[in-house]
Design a protein around this motif. Structure first.
Motif, short mmCIF file in Angstrom:
data_model
loop_
_atom_site.label_atom_id
_atom_site.label_comp_id
_atom_site.label_asym_id
_atom_site.label_seq_id
_atom_site.Cartn_x
_atom_site.Cartn_y
_atom_site.Cartn_z
N LEU A 145 0.59 2.34 6.23
CA LEU A 145 1.73 1.04 5.81
C LEU A 145 3.02 1.51 5.96
CD1 LEU A 145 -0.38 -0.97 3.47
CD2 LEU A 145 -0.38 -0.97 5.74
N GLU A 189 -0.66 7.60 5.31
CA GLU A 189 -0.53 5.88 4.79
C GLU A 189 0.04 5.37 5.80
OE1 GLU A 189 -0.78 2.78 3.51
OE2 GLU A 189 -1.71 4.17 2.27
N CYS A 247 2.61 10.48 4.60
CA CYS A 247 2.04 9.90 3.45
C CYS A 247 3.12 10.09 2.13
CB CYS A 247 0.73 10.58 3.22
SG CYS A 247 -0.24 9.90 1.98
N PHE A 278 -0.14 -4.98 1.21
CA PHE A 278 -0.92 -5.21 2.71
C PHE A 278 -1.17 -6.46 2.98
CE2 PHE A 278 -3.96 -4.13 -0.91
CZ PHE A 278 -4.37 -5.21 -1.29
N THR A 332 -5.82 4.67 10.15
CA THR A 332 -5.60 5.35 8.93
C THR A 332 -4.54 6.59 8.71
OG1 THR A 332 -7.23 6.75 7.50
CG2 THR A 332 -7.29 7.26 9.79
N THR A 391 -5.82 2.40 3.26
CA THR A 391 -4.61 2.54 2.88
C THR A 391 -4.84 3.01 1.18
OG1 THR A 391 -2.36 1.34 1.87
CG2 THR A 391 -4.52 0.23 1.88
#
Length: 202
Positions: A73, A71, A29, A103, A68, A97
């Motif tokens: 992404l 993070e 994250c 995104f 999930t 996110t």
């Protein structure tokens, strides 16, 4: 792809609250929220191939997937590869996110739940991303106090958010005060407690 855990449970929050769901929690994250309840996802996790993840998901016998973190992404390239596979196999996917990373390239494969960080978190989201939220997506404000509620109200007033909006109190905070604020201010949101914490499932 670095994975912290993969399991089946009931979706505890968001548009699919209460529905059976397969969770894929990715490692890492870029934020350190003060009230984070999944700090264990900051770890390195276990390296897994797309094929290994697909096999585990298939064995869990579900149709809904929530990706999930952490993070998710941060692992953009392997995540896109995985999303393409899920799309081919007909899974319904949601990505949670923290609202700091673009995104848009994910939206053809998954609905987005953007968690807008409020002052009590000690972090900030990129509010410019709210313009890319579609009616298929959603926005969540996790609030710890009335200052957070006022911040959420200001954001909602300033931005044209096309997805459903949730306000979710931090576990152990004053739920009634948050609910009353929503009622008093007539906010266009859905109040939501974290179901999985109430019933005691993962």
């Amino acid at each position: 792809m670095r994975v912290i855990e993969l399991f089946k449970s009931l979706q505890g929050e968001g548009k699919r609250q209460g529905a059976p769901c397969i969770f894929i929690r990715l490692a890492g994250c870029n934020l350190r929220c003060s009230w984070c309840d999944t700090a264990y996802a900051w770890a390195e996790g276990e390296e897994m191939s797309t094929g290994e993840i697909l096999d585990l998901v298939w064995r869990l016998c579900g149709t809904r997937i929530c990706i999930t973190g952490g993070e998710p992404l941060l692992q953009r390239a392997p995540l896109l590869e995985l999303l393409e596979k899920f799309d081919v196999h007909g899974y319904s996917v949601e990505i949670e996110t923290n609202g700091t990373l673009d995104f848009r390239d994910m939206q053809q494969y998954a609905s987005i739940c953007m968690d807008v960080k409020c002052p009590s978190s000690g972090e900030t989201s990129n509010l410019d991303l709210l313009k890319d939220i579609t009616p298929r997506d959603s926005v969540k404000f996790v609030v710890a106090d009335l200052d957070d509620c006022r911040y959420a109200q200001a954001v909602i007033s300033h931005y044209d958010i096309r997805g459903e909006i949730f306000i979710s109190p931090v576990a152990g905070s004053d739920y009634l005060a948050v609910a009353q604020y929503i009622l008093d201010q007539n906010l266009p949101v859905r109040f939501q407690l974290q179901l999985h914490k109430i019933i005691g499932v993962k």
